[in-house]
Design a protein around this motif. Structure first.
Motif, short mmCIF file in Angstrom:
data_model
loop_
_atom_site.label_atom_id
_atom_site.label_comp_id
_atom_site.label_asym_id
_atom_site.label_seq_id
_atom_site.Cartn_x
_atom_site.Cartn_y
_atom_site.Cartn_z
N GLY A 69 0.81 -1.21 0.00
CA GLY A 69 0.00 0.00 0.00
C GLY A 69 0.84 1.26 0.00
O GLY A 69 0.53 2.22 -0.70
N GLN A 70 1.93 1.25 0.78
CA GLN A 70 2.83 2.40 0.81
C GLN A 70 3.44 2.66 -0.55
O GLN A 70 3.54 3.82 -1.00
N TYR A 71 3.84 1.59 -1.23
CA TYR A 71 4.44 1.75 -2.57
C TYR A 71 3.43 2.36 -3.54
O TYR A 71 3.76 3.32 -4.26
N LEU A 72 2.22 1.82 -3.57
CA LEU A 72 1.23 2.35 -4.51
C LEU A 72 0.85 3.79 -4.16
O LEU A 72 0.61 4.61 -5.05
N TYR A 73 0.80 4.09 -2.87
CA TYR A 73 0.49 5.47 -2.48
C TYR A 73 1.56 6.43 -2.99
O TYR A 73 1.24 7.49 -3.55
N GLU A 74 2.83 6.06 -2.83
CA GLU A 74 3.91 6.93 -3.29
C GLU A 74 3.86 7.13 -4.80
O GLU A 74 4.19 8.20 -5.31
N GLN A 75 3.44 6.11 -5.54
CA GLN A 75 3.36 6.21 -6.99
C GLN A 75 2.12 6.96 -7.45
O GLN A 75 2.17 7.81 -8.33
N TRP A 76 1.00 6.66 -6.84
CA TRP A 76 -0.29 7.16 -7.34
C TRP A 76 -0.62 8.56 -6.88
O TRP A 76 -1.37 9.27 -7.55
N ARG A 77 -0.10 8.99 -5.72
CA ARG A 77 -0.51 10.31 -5.23
C ARG A 77 -0.09 11.41 -6.19
O ARG A 77 -0.81 12.39 -6.38
N TYR A 78 1.08 11.25 -6.81
CA TYR A 78 1.52 12.27 -7.77
C TYR A 78 0.71 12.21 -9.06
O TYR A 78 0.45 13.24 -9.69
N GLU A 79 0.30 11.00 -9.45
CA GLU A 79 -0.51 10.87 -10.65
C GLU A 79 -1.87 11.52 -10.46
O GLU A 79 -2.39 12.19 -11.36
N VAL A 80 -2.47 11.31 -9.28
CA VAL A 80 -3.76 11.93 -9.00
C VAL A 80 -3.63 13.44 -8.98
O VAL A 80 -4.45 14.17 -9.55
N SER A 81 -2.56 13.94 -8.31
CA SER A 81 -2.33 15.39 -8.27
C SER A 81 -2.14 15.94 -9.68
O SER A 81 -2.68 17.00 -10.02
N ARG A 82 -1.37 15.23 -10.49
CA ARG A 82 -1.12 15.70 -11.87
C ARG A 82 -2.41 15.69 -12.68
O ARG A 82 -2.67 16.61 -13.47
N LEU A 83 -3.23 14.67 -12.48
CA LEU A 83 -4.50 14.60 -13.20
C LEU A 83 -5.40 15.78 -12.84
O LEU A 83 -6.01 16.41 -13.72
N GLU A 84 -5.47 16.09 -11.54
CA GLU A 84 -6.29 17.22 -11.11
C GLU A 84 -5.77 18.52 -11.71
O GLU A 84 -6.56 19.38 -12.14
N GLU A 85 -4.44 18.67 -11.75
CA GLU A 85 -3.85 19.86 -12.36
C GLU A 85 -4.15 19.93 -13.85
O GLU A 85 -4.43 21.01 -14.39
#
Length: 304
Positions: A69-85
C-alpha cells in the motif's frame, strides 16, 4: 506475475485509496468525499480484491499502510495530483487563457494585505495568465511547493530562514516587526510598542512543535537575547488557533501585522521593537513555466 486486469480499476477507486492513505483515516476520507464510512470501506475492499493486494492494516483504532500500500500510495498520489492539475488547466484553456500559475498562501495571512491587491494588479497586466490560489497552514503550503503542487507560495520568514532548501529560492517582502497579540484588557496593551523583555512574565500560546517546530524556535530566538525562556502554557495545532486561545490577561502570542486575527475586536497587536519578520515569496528553482518569472518579478515590484 499476477494477472490483474487494470481495466477494472477505476480512477475513482485510486482517488479513494490515495485519500485514505493520505489521512490514514477512513472516516476523514469518507467525509471528504461526502460518503458514508461503510461505503468507502467497501470501495477500498473492492480495490484490494481486484488488485489481489492487501493495502491497509486495519484495527479498531488505526489504519496503517502495508508495504504494498505504501508503494502504490507513493506512486499514485503524484498521478492523482497531476490529473487534477491537468483538468484545472483544461478549464483554463477553455476560458481562452493559455497559461496557469498556482499560488499557495498561509491561511493565517490577512488576504487584504497580502494577496488580493496583488491578484488585481497582476490580472490587469497579464490577462492571459490564470492565477489559482490555495491556502493552508505554513508547513502544508511549503509541502505544496516542494511537491510541485504550487508554483510559488507566500509564507512567513521563520519557516524558511533556518531551513536547507537547495531547490527553493525565496525573497523577503514587506518587512515588519513581530507583534505581541493580547487582550485589550492586558496591562501591556496600551503601549505603542514593547521590548521583548516586557514579556518576561507573560504566558505564551504557541503552535505545537509537532506541527511547526520553526515557530517554537522563532519564539525562543526572540527571548534568548533578553535572558529568559518563553513560558509556554498552551500549545495549539495551527496559527489560526492562536487567537482562539487567549483566555487570560497575561496570555500572548507572537505574530506580525500580516496575521489575520478573527478576534480583532477583543485583541490588540503591539509591535515588538528591534525584531524582524516578513512575508516570504518562494518558488522552485526549476520550473518548466518560463512565464513564472513575470509573476515573481511583479510580486517583488508590488511589495518593493
Amino acid at each position: 506475475m499476477h494477472n490483474v486486469d487494470v481495466r477494472n480499476v477505476s480512477l475513482g477507486q485510486i482517488m479513494y485509496f490515495v485519500k485514505v492513505a493520505e489521512s490514514l483515516s477512513v472516516s476523514a476520507a469518507a467525509e471528504y468525499f461526502n460518503l458514508t464510512q461503510p461505503t468507502l470501506s467497501k470501495k477500498i475492499a473492492s480495490l484490494e480484491a481486484q488488485l489481489d493486494l492487501q493495502l491497509f492494516i486495519r484495527t479498531n483504532r488505526i489504519v496503517a499502510l502495508t508495504p504494498a500500500g505504501q508503494y502504490l500510495y507513493e506512486q499514485w498520489r503524484y498521478e492523482v495530483s497531476r490529473l487534477e492539475e491537468d483538468i484545472q488547466f483544461a478549464h483554463v484553456l477553455q476560458t481562452g487563457k493559455s497559461k496557469s500559475v498556482v499560488i499557495g498562501i498561509m491561511d493565517s495571512f490577512d488576504p487584504e494585505q497580502v494577496i488580493l491587491p496583488l491578484l488585481a494588479d497582476f490580472s490587469r497586466k497579464y490577462p492571459d495568465i490564470h492565477l489559482r490560489v490555495e491556502s493552508d497552514a505554513a508547513q502544508d503550503v511549503r509541502n505544496m511547493l516542494m511537491r510541485g503542487e504550487a508554483d510559488l507560495v507566500f509564507s512567513i520568514l521563520y519557516d524558511y530562514q533556518d531551513r536547507e532548501l537547495s531547490q527553493i529560492e525565496y525573497r523577503e517582502l514587506g518587512a515588519a516587526t513581530h507583534c505581541a497579540c493580547m487582550r485589550k484588557s492586558n496591562p501591556l496593551s496600551g503601549a505603542e510598542s514593547l521590548s521583548v523583555a516586557d514579556l518576561r512574565e507573560a504566558e505564551f500560546v504557541c503552535i505545537s512543535p509537532r506541527q511547526l517546530p520553526e515557530y517554537v524556535r522563532m519564539l525562543q530566538r526572540l527571548c534568548e537575547p533578553y535572558g529568559f525562556a518563553p513560558n509556554i502554557t498552551n500549545y495549539v495545532s495551527s496559527a489560526n488557533s492562536l487567537t482562539l486561545n487567549i483566555n487570560s490577561d497575561n496570555e500572548v502570542f507572537i505574530c506580525d501585522r500580516y496575521y489575520l486575527d478573527v478576534n480583532a475586536e477583543k485583541h490588540v497587536k503591539v509591535p515588538l521593537r528591534d525584531t524582524h519578520s516578513s512575508i516570504v515569496l518562494a518558488w522552485r528553482k526549476e520550473n518548466e513555466k518560463t512565464y513564472l518569472k513575470d509573476v515573481v518579478e511583479e510580486a517583488l515590484r508590488f511589495f518593493g
